[in-house]
Design a protein around this motif. Structure first.
Motif, PDB file in Angstrom:
ATOM      1  N   ALA A  89       0.806  -1.217   0.000  1.00  0.00           N
ATOM      2  CA  ALA A  89       0.000   0.000   0.000  1.00  0.00           C
ATOM      3  C   ALA A  89       0.836   1.262   0.000  1.00  0.00           C
ATOM      4  O   ALA A  89       0.348   2.330  -0.389  1.00  0.00           O
ATOM      5  N   LEU A  90       2.103   1.169   0.415  1.00  0.00           N
ATOM      6  CA  LEU A  90       2.940   2.367   0.468  1.00  0.00           C
ATOM      7  C   LEU A  90       3.146   3.002  -0.905  1.00  0.00           C
ATOM      8  O   LEU A  90       3.417   4.190  -1.008  1.00  0.00           O
ATOM      9  N   GLU A  91       3.028   2.200  -1.960  1.00  0.00           N
ATOM     10  CA  GLU A  91       3.227   2.781  -3.288  1.00  0.00           C
ATOM     11  C   GLU A  91       2.137   3.797  -3.616  1.00  0.00           C
ATOM     12  O   GLU A  91       2.298   4.637  -4.503  1.00  0.00           O
ATOM     13  N   TYR A  92       1.008   3.719  -2.906  1.00  0.00           N
ATOM     14  CA  TYR A  92      -0.066   4.691  -3.114  1.00  0.00           C
ATOM     15  C   TYR A  92       0.301   6.059  -2.552  1.00  0.00           C
ATOM     16  O   TYR A  92      -0.192   7.079  -3.023  1.00  0.00           O
ATOM     17  N   CYS A  93       1.172   6.084  -1.546  1.00  0.00           N
ATOM     18  CA  CYS A  93       1.505   7.350  -0.881  1.00  0.00           C
ATOM     19  C   CYS A  93       2.214   8.322  -1.804  1.00  0.00           C
ATOM     20  O   CYS A  93       2.040   9.523  -1.707  1.00  0.00           O
ATOM     21  N   SER A  94       3.041   7.788  -2.694  1.00  0.00           N
ATOM     22  CA  SER A  94       3.836   8.691  -3.524  1.00  0.00           C
ATOM     23  C   SER A  94       4.261   8.009  -4.799  1.00  0.00           C
ATOM     24  O   SER A  94       4.844   6.937  -4.770  1.00  0.00           O
ATOM     25  N   THR A 120     -14.607   9.162   5.587  1.00  0.00           N
ATOM     26  CA  THR A 120     -14.325   8.697   6.944  1.00  0.00           C
ATOM     27  C   THR A 120     -14.707   7.227   7.040  1.00  0.00           C
ATOM     28  O   THR A 120     -15.459   6.713   6.205  1.00  0.00           O
ATOM     29  N   LEU A 121     -14.198   6.567   8.040  1.00  0.00           N
ATOM     30  CA  LEU A 121     -14.515   5.171   8.264  1.00  0.00           C
ATOM     31  C   LEU A 121     -15.686   5.091   9.249  1.00  0.00           C
ATOM     32  O   LEU A 121     -15.526   5.355  10.446  1.00  0.00           O
ATOM     33  N   ALA A 122     -16.875   4.771   8.710  1.00  0.00           N
ATOM     34  CA  ALA A 122     -18.093   4.683   9.524  1.00  0.00           C
ATOM     35  C   ALA A 122     -18.298   5.937  10.366  1.00  0.00           C
ATOM     36  O   ALA A 122     -18.594   5.882  11.560  1.00  0.00           O
ATOM     37  N   ASP A 123     -18.083   7.098   9.741  1.00  0.00           N
ATOM     38  CA  ASP A 123     -18.297   8.409  10.377  1.00  0.00           C
ATOM     39  C   ASP A 123     -17.364   8.693  11.547  1.00  0.00           C
ATOM     40  O   ASP A 123     -17.614   9.604  12.342  1.00  0.00           O
ATOM     41  N   ARG A 124     -16.291   7.932  11.671  1.00  0.00           N
ATOM     42  CA  ARG A 124     -15.308   8.238  12.709  1.00  0.00           C
ATOM     43  C   ARG A 124     -14.354   9.317  12.186  1.00  0.00           C
ATOM     44  O   ARG A 124     -13.915   9.257  11.030  1.00  0.00           O
ATOM     45  N   PRO A 125     -14.019  10.292  12.983  1.00  0.00           N
ATOM     46  CA  PRO A 125     -13.195  11.405  12.498  1.00  0.00           C
ATOM     47  C   PRO A 125     -11.798  10.951  12.072  1.00  0.00           C
ATOM     48  O   PRO A 125     -11.211  10.043  12.691  1.00  0.00           O
ATOM     49  N   ASN A 126     -11.300  11.574  11.029  1.00  0.00           N
ATOM     50  CA  ASN A 126      -9.936  11.317  10.581  1.00  0.00           C
ATOM     51  C   ASN A 126      -8.955  12.159  11.402  1.00  0.00           C
ATOM     52  O   ASN A 126      -9.334  13.187  11.970  1.00  0.00           O
ATOM     53  N   PRO A 127      -7.689  11.750  11.472  1.00  0.00           N
ATOM     54  CA  PRO A 127      -6.703  12.548  12.208  1.00  0.00           C
ATOM     55  C   PRO A 127      -6.483  13.901  11.541  1.00  0.00           C
ATOM     56  O   PRO A 127      -6.631  14.035  10.327  1.00  0.00           O
ATOM     57  N   ARG A 128      -6.142  14.889  12.338  1.00  0.00           N
ATOM     58  CA  ARG A 128      -5.882  16.233  11.811  1.00  0.00           C
ATOM     59  C   ARG A 128      -4.440  16.304  11.308  1.00  0.00           C
ATOM     60  O   ARG A 128      -3.506  15.881  11.987  1.00  0.00           O
ATOM     61  N   ILE A 129      -4.288  16.848  10.107  1.00  0.00           N
ATOM     62  CA  ILE A 129      -2.972  16.969   9.473  1.00  0.00           C
ATOM     63  C   ILE A 129      -2.640  18.449   9.300  1.00  0.00           C
ATOM     64  O   ILE A 129      -3.473  19.232   8.837  1.00  0.00           O
ATOM     65  N   SER A 130      -1.425  18.828   9.662  1.00  0.00           N
ATOM     66  CA  SER A 130      -1.021  20.221   9.516  1.00  0.00           C
ATOM     67  C   SER A 130      -0.941  20.605   8.045  1.00  0.00           C
ATOM     68  O   SER A 130      -0.480  19.840   7.205  1.00  0.00           O
ATOM     69  N   CYS A 131      -1.411  21.797   7.735  1.00  0.00           N
ATOM     70  CA  CYS A 131      -1.305  22.327   6.377  1.00  0.00           C
ATOM     71  C   CYS A 131      -0.308  23.479   6.331  1.00  0.00           C
ATOM     72  O   CYS A 131      -0.381  24.359   5.474  1.00  0.00           O
ATOM     73  N   PHE A 145     -10.066   2.425   2.526  1.00  0.00           N
ATOM     74  CA  PHE A 145      -8.654   2.610   2.204  1.00  0.00           C
ATOM     75  C   PHE A 145      -8.270   4.086   2.241  1.00  0.00           C
ATOM     76  O   PHE A 145      -7.234   4.469   2.789  1.00  0.00           O
ATOM     77  N   ASP A 146      -9.118   4.928   1.661  1.00  0.00           N
ATOM     78  CA  ASP A 146      -8.867   6.369   1.630  1.00  0.00           C
ATOM     79  C   ASP A 146      -8.734   6.934   3.048  1.00  0.00           C
ATOM     80  O   ASP A 146      -7.852   7.743   3.325  1.00  0.00           O
ATOM     81  N   SER A 147      -9.593   6.484   3.943  1.00  0.00           N
ATOM     82  CA  SER A 147      -9.575   6.981   5.313  1.00  0.00           C
ATOM     83  C   SER A 147      -8.335   6.518   6.073  1.00  0.00           C
ATOM     84  O   SER A 147      -7.749   7.279   6.848  1.00  0.00           O
ATOM     85  N   LEU A 148      -7.921   5.269   5.846  1.00  0.00           N
ATOM     86  CA  LEU A 148      -6.796   4.710   6.608  1.00  0.00           C
ATOM     87  C   LEU A 148      -5.437   5.171   6.089  1.00  0.00           C
ATOM     88  O   LEU A 148      -4.473   5.266   6.847  1.00  0.00           O
ATOM     89  N   MET A 149      -5.354   5.473   4.790  1.00  0.00           N
ATOM     90  CA  MET A 149      -4.036   5.763   4.211  1.00  0.00           C
ATOM     91  C   MET A 149      -3.430   7.069   4.694  1.00  0.00           C
ATOM     92  O   MET A 149      -2.223   7.267   4.608  1.00  0.00           O
ATOM     93  N   VAL A 150      -4.255   7.984   5.200  1.00  0.00           N
ATOM     94  CA  VAL A 150      -3.679   9.214   5.739  1.00  0.00           C
ATOM     95  C   VAL A 150      -2.776   8.884   6.919  1.00  0.00           C
ATOM     96  O   VAL A 150      -1.751   9.542   7.152  1.00  0.00           O
ATOM     97  N   ARG A 151      -3.119   7.848   7.664  1.00  0.00           N
ATOM     98  CA  ARG A 151      -2.282   7.427   8.793  1.00  0.00           C
ATOM     99  C   ARG A 151      -0.992   6.780   8.302  1.00  0.00           C
ATOM    100  O   ARG A 151       0.083   7.003   8.857  1.00  0.00           O
ATOM    101  N   LYS A 166       0.028  -5.216   7.602  1.00  0.00           N
ATOM    102  CA  LYS A 166      -0.343  -6.392   6.812  1.00  0.00           C
ATOM    103  C   LYS A 166      -1.790  -6.295   6.346  1.00  0.00           C
ATOM    104  O   LYS A 166      -2.116  -6.612   5.189  1.00  0.00           O
ATOM    105  N   LEU A 167      -2.671  -5.842   7.242  1.00  0.00           N
ATOM    106  CA  LEU A 167      -4.080  -5.668   6.870  1.00  0.00           C
ATOM    107  C   LEU A 167      -4.248  -4.556   5.836  1.00  0.00           C
ATOM    108  O   LEU A 167      -5.078  -4.655   4.934  1.00  0.00           O
ATOM    109  N   ILE A 168      -3.441  -3.503   5.986  1.00  0.00           N
ATOM    110  CA  ILE A 168      -3.494  -2.399   5.004  1.00  0.00           C
ATOM    111  C   ILE A 168      -3.077  -2.904   3.629  1.00  0.00           C
ATOM    112  O   ILE A 168      -3.701  -2.569   2.603  1.00  0.00           O
ATOM    113  N   ASN A 169      -2.046  -3.728   3.573  1.00  0.00           N
ATOM    114  CA  ASN A 169      -1.593  -4.275   2.291  1.00  0.00           C
ATOM    115  C   ASN A 169      -2.644  -5.208   1.686  1.00  0.00           C
ATOM    116  O   ASN A 169      -2.835  -5.226   0.459  1.00  0.00           O
TER     117      ASN A 169
END
Length: 499
Positions: free
Chosen positions: A86-91, A131-142, A322-328, A348-351
């Motif tokens: 899954a890391l290849e999706y990051c960049s 979001t994953l089942a309406d759970r908030p995503n982590p805040r990322i600095s901009c 996947f979209d929600s988890l990959m920010v982490r 492993k689960l992410i992959n």
């Protein structure tokens, strides 16, 4: 005794201050020399390697490691990207793509002249859309932190330039680069801006430094830039263009565009296409996923639901999850855990999720003929626009040399499908699709050829209409543009669009 010692110390202090006063100009001059030498040293170490016309792909690879400052994205360069899951999706920029960004046309490369480059990019790293089942995503600095500003000279200069840019009313007064305490939903992150800055530098290395695309006669008229009206694509375009044109003190005006980049002016075709509605639903005869794959997906959802105390019905889409988890993953943040059950989502689960997303996308796109037809019709105007631009070059009636389309995965994926080179994988952040047009003189005649490169990999041979050639004859591309709808059993574009 104590008074004498104080008197002596005071006398020494006066002598020292007097000497400093006499030599103050020498001290100031020496300090300035030290400062200038230090500045020149740092500029030599970090600033000159990209400006050098003979910069190599190895230098760019090292630079990419400096610029992509977050852990997983940086580490992706030390291994083959395909083994990173899954890391290849990051960049998208990675060690393999750096090699391909160098000039590779063929054994007789010196006989070919680069005439035109048309590049489609997906925006860089962003915060999640879902979001994953309406759970908030982590805040990322901009905001760019000091350590990131000082990471490389180009980053600092980019930030300074963007801070002085006026907001563009054509893009609804959007900020030209990430510059907020925290990124809002689906906003470009500083990491995403740096990814595009690096893409621009790589394009500069290949097309300007190596292939002299502008023929030592740069003009803003030779560059066309378009972006969809979203902060993540507009800011990605700004970052790319700054890296690409970092040798020139210019600001190329970015044009507003639709997500499918349909332009009636550039293609001569109507962008109003109500006829697409009849192909919007999946076919009744669409092939179903095999039973074992469906069971694998169901078991995976149950496992995730068990870890996070979720009903599997709340996990509607693998891509949303996947979209929600990959920010982490992309920002080295802890993955969700359930303390009560002492269980966590791990890499492993992410992959596994990445693999299942690919299976789902491939099935949806390849086994739903209506979906394929929709993309061929919807993106026909863009294909025609790109063709006309190349045709004008062959007629020597064009001044354009470089065209940028800053879009999304929903732009890139359908266009890859249309060309027949979609690999079933969700396009990573900062992905690039490049159409290069070359000319070659043979006696008194000039011939034109096309190369298509996706994420640093030359895919020209994989295009059916190119007939296995490394350098695709332009006339083969012309035939494809004129017949791709007919080959799907469709009428012409206007007949299909206008009910």
């Amino acid at each position: 005794m104590h008074r004498d010692r104080l008197s002596k110390d005071f006398s020494c202090w006066n002598i020292l201050m007097a000497r400093l006063k006499r030599h103050r100009f020498k001290i100031i001059a020496a300090s300035l020399v030290v400062f200038v030498l230090f500045y020149l040293y740092t500029q030599k170490e970090y600033g000159s390697e990209l400006m050098n016309q003979s910069v190599s792909a190895q230098h760019l690879d090292r630079l990419s490691k400096q610029l992509l400052f977050n852990g997983p994205v940086r580490n992706i360069h030390s291994h083959n990207a395909s083994s990173q899951g899954a890391l290849e999706y990051c960049s998208s920029p990675n060690a393999d793509s750096v090699k391909e960004w160098s000039h590779q046309v063929g054994p007789d490369a010196n006989q070919y002249k680069l005439e035109l480059v048309q590049m489609m990019i997906r925006h860089g790293d962003r915060t999640p859309l879902h979001t994953l089942a309406d759970r908030p995503n982590p805040r990322i600095s901009c905001k760019f932190f000091t350590k990131e500003k000082n990471l490389h000279w180009i980053v600092g200069k980019f930030i300074s330039r963007m801070q002085n840019e006026k907001v563009d009313v054509n893009f609804e007064n959007m900020q030209p680069f990430p510059n907020q305490p925290f990124c809002r939903q689906s906003y470009l992150t500083p990491q995403g801006a740096v990814q595009q800055l690096l893409n621009g530098l790589k394009a500069k290395h290949k097309y300007i430094n190596q292939l002299d695309l502008f023929e030592q006669d740069f003009s803003e008229r030779k560059v066309i830039a378009m972006s969809t009206v979203f902060p993540r694509t507009y800011q990605s375009a700004n970052a790319f263009l700054y890296g690409f044109l970092s040798d020139y003190d210019v600001k190329v005006k970015i044009q507003r565009a639709r997500t499918d980049f349909c332009s009636e002016k550039n293609s001569g075709l109507s962008c109003h296409c109500p006829g697409l509605g009849k192909y919007s639903k999946p076919q009744r005869t669409m092939r179903k996923m095999n039973k074992s794959t469906l069971q694998t997906i169901s078991k995976f959802k149950q496992k995730i639901g068990s870890i996070l105390d979720l009903n599997t019905k709340d996990i509607k889409s693998l891509t949303h999850m996947f979209d929600s988890l990959m920010v982490r993953v992309c920002h080295e943040l802890p993955l969700p855990c359930n303390k009560a059950r002492n269980s966590c989502i791990d890499q492993k689960l992410i992959n596994t999720l990445w693999s299942l997303v690919g299976t789902d996308l491939k099935h949806h796109y390849q086994y739903n003929e209506n979906h394929l037809i929709t993309q061929h019709i919807k993106f026909h105007p863009l294909l025609v626009e790109m063709y006309f631009r190349m045709k004008n070059v062959t007629r020597q009636s064009s001044t354009s040399k470089f065209v940028l389309y800053s879009g999304h995965d929903i732009t890139l994926t359908p266009f890859l499908m249309l060309l027949g080179i979609f690999d079933g994988k969700w396009p990573p952040y900062a992905s690039t699709l490049i159409l290069e047009l070359y000319s070659k003189k043979e006696k008194l005649k000039v011939h034109y050829f096309l190369k298509i490169i996706y994420n640093g990999i030359d895919r020209t041979k994989d295009l059916k209409f190119c007939r296995g050639l490394d350098m695709c004859k332009f006339k083969y591309f012309e035939q494809f543009v004129n017949t791709h709808l007919e080959n799907l059993g469709l009428s012409d574009y206007d007949s299909e669009c206008l009910l």
